[in-house]
Motif scaffolding. Sequence first.
Motif, short mmCIF file in Angstrom:
data_model
loop_
_atom_site.label_atom_id
_atom_site.label_comp_id
_atom_site.label_asym_id
_atom_site.label_seq_id
_atom_site.Cartn_x
_atom_site.Cartn_y
_atom_site.Cartn_z
N LEU A 16 88.49 -57.17 13.28
CA LEU A 16 87.38 -57.32 12.79
C LEU A 16 86.55 -58.72 13.44
N THR A 17 85.25 -58.38 13.83
CA THR A 17 84.62 -59.55 14.59
C THR A 17 83.44 -59.80 13.84
N GLU A 18 82.94 -59.28 12.96
CA GLU A 18 81.42 -59.73 12.17
C GLU A 18 81.64 -59.34 10.82
N ALA A 19 80.81 -59.92 9.82
CA ALA A 19 80.71 -59.75 8.59
C ALA A 19 79.19 -59.99 8.14
N PRO A 37 85.84 -70.06 -3.75
CA PRO A 37 85.25 -68.96 -2.72
C PRO A 37 83.45 -69.26 -2.94
N VAL A 38 83.15 -69.35 -1.60
CA VAL A 38 81.67 -70.01 -1.52
C VAL A 38 80.85 -68.95 -1.24
N VAL A 39 81.23 -67.67 -0.56
CA VAL A 39 80.41 -66.59 -0.16
C VAL A 39 81.28 -65.16 -0.21
N GLU A 40 80.37 -64.44 -0.60
CA GLU A 40 80.92 -62.71 -0.53
C GLU A 40 80.42 -61.96 0.64
N VAL A 41 81.32 -61.43 1.34
CA VAL A 41 80.96 -60.84 2.44
C VAL A 41 81.35 -59.56 2.62
N GLU A 42 80.63 -58.48 3.22
CA GLU A 42 81.21 -57.39 3.60
C GLU A 42 81.64 -56.93 5.15
N THR A 43 82.64 -56.52 5.03
CA THR A 43 83.03 -56.27 6.44
C THR A 43 83.15 -54.88 6.72
N ALA A 44 83.53 -54.24 7.90
CA ALA A 44 83.73 -52.84 8.11
C ALA A 44 84.89 -52.17 7.28
N LYS A 45 85.71 -53.09 6.63
CA LYS A 45 86.65 -52.81 5.87
C LYS A 45 86.69 -52.82 4.50
N ALA A 46 86.06 -53.92 4.00
CA ALA A 46 85.94 -54.09 2.48
C ALA A 46 84.99 -55.20 2.15
N MET A 47 84.84 -55.61 0.88
CA MET A 47 84.03 -56.61 0.56
C MET A 47 84.97 -57.57 -0.06
N VAL A 48 84.80 -58.93 0.37
CA VAL A 48 85.77 -59.82 -0.27
C VAL A 48 85.18 -61.02 -0.18
N ASP A 244 56.20 -42.91 8.23
CA ASP A 244 56.94 -43.47 6.96
C ASP A 244 58.37 -43.16 6.82
N ALA A 245 59.07 -42.84 7.79
CA ALA A 245 60.42 -42.48 7.85
C ALA A 245 61.33 -43.81 7.43
N GLU A 246 62.28 -43.47 6.64
CA GLU A 246 63.29 -44.68 6.28
C GLU A 246 64.37 -44.86 7.27
N ARG A 247 64.67 -45.96 7.75
CA ARG A 247 65.79 -46.38 8.66
C ARG A 247 66.64 -47.27 8.00
N ILE A 248 67.95 -46.71 8.09
CA ILE A 248 68.95 -47.40 7.46
C ILE A 248 70.05 -47.83 8.49
N PRO A 249 70.45 -49.10 8.58
CA PRO A 249 71.18 -49.60 9.61
C PRO A 249 72.69 -49.25 9.37
N LEU A 250 73.31 -49.11 10.65
CA LEU A 250 74.59 -48.51 10.49
C LEU A 250 75.55 -49.71 10.58
N ARG A 251 75.66 -50.43 9.40
CA ARG A 251 76.46 -51.79 9.49
C ARG A 251 77.35 -51.61 8.52
N GLY A 252 78.44 -52.66 8.43
CA GLY A 252 79.45 -52.68 7.62
C GLY A 252 80.19 -51.26 7.35
N VAL A 253 80.55 -50.92 6.24
CA VAL A 253 81.40 -49.82 6.07
C VAL A 253 80.96 -48.44 6.84
N ARG A 254 79.57 -48.22 6.36
CA ARG A 254 78.57 -47.19 6.85
C ARG A 254 78.85 -47.14 8.40
N GLY A 255 78.72 -48.06 8.99
CA GLY A 255 78.94 -48.36 10.50
C GLY A 255 80.28 -48.18 11.16
#
Length: 476
Positions: A16-19, A37-48, A244-255
Amino acid sequence: MAQVLEFKLPDLGEGLTEAEIVRWLVEVGDVVAIDQPVVEVETAKAMVEVPCPYGGVVTARFGEEGTELPVGAPLLTVAVGVPEGSSGSGEDSGSGTEPSGGSGNVLVGYGTGAPAARRRRIRPNRLDRAVTEAPVSRAPVVKAPVLEAPVVTVPAADAAASEGPVPVVSPLVRRLARQNDIDLRRLAGSGPDGLILRADVDRAIRTAEETAAATARAARAPVRAQAPTAAVAAAPNGVAAAADAERIPLRGVRGAVADKLSRSRTEIPDATCWVDADATELMAVRAAMNAATGPSAGPKVSVLALLARICTAALGRFPELNATVDTEAREIVRLPGVHLGFAAQTERGLVVPVVRDAHTRNAESIGAEIARLTELARTGKLSPAQLTGGTFTLNNYGVFGVDGSTPIINHPEAAMLGVGRIMPKPWVHQGELAVRQVVQLSLTFDHRVCDGGTAGGFLRYVADCVEQPAVLLRTL
């Protein structure tokens, strides 16, 4: 003089290279302890949750909630106080803040492992000095509120919203509200004691969308009366989309899921075979197992656990399907153990937790591990290690009321077994028409690792075990 240390987003492991920052757990000016713990981040694998290896005062935060950061980017800075052994104040240096050399490498989801004995309290006078004497950080202080986006879609009943924390069922609901500019303070929660659920946020989003659509139609109406306009606009990348189309970023687990599925379709020449099976006997055996009483009676066994145990037995007979393909070496790699993945639907999307060494477990043990991993998946607490390393996947899409499917293989595995819903159907049983509990089984396999004969043999063995559970006794 206080020393200011910079804490960067640590190596997340598993390639993993980003969160993405989901939620800050500390504010600028807060006192933090080592490994807090100081911050909650979501990676492509899990939220930790990410623990900080330094103890002291938070002087700056970098990145607002929703920001995606690469590994090595600054997260925050911490003033660690007056180092021991320094002179100038005339006070006992031992009463100051201990210099924080950190507690070692930080791995997301696992803590830093510092001994608690090294932590010391920060005296108020030294705390003030640590903040005032800290050098100016190289980035401006970012102190983002919990909900920084203004509400433009939900009418406000009272301009003066109540202060204090908002009761929300999970960080995922808070994040969904933030992404859609919904002010949680203006929602009435439908959960216990006013707890805000995802359904409440979804309802607010729908209301906002309907209001925005009505406003857009009213604004366009005079223009259409004068001259017709195009209903579809071209996006910068050439993709046609409504205004007015909605755009959903392909990031985190979805990406990550999108990348894996695309790679599977691109690299794997897959094929699918399926068969209907009479699951009446399997359901009767499960009912008898769960009805047992006395000292020998264990926890309830699920249908998924029984199917998982059947899969491990089938893979023992057909090891060709417990494999992967090394494309660079042009080799088929048959794997010695079965690490069984199973598809689990969560609020964050589809995830595939892995039951390690499933070939060494019985149905009861597999069922207990599936239940444990499923609960972690629902709460977003799965670690990256629990989501990787699978060798075969079991997909129970029958829970969605679906009879059949042709699933996409979970790259880089070689096969996936799909299970539809079990439902009463007319069936010829012992030469007579009867109503039986029927299920459709489908096997999608990598045609490079085996031919149709092997895949058909595997699927037929699984179906035989479903129809006659006694067949499993040969491998137990």
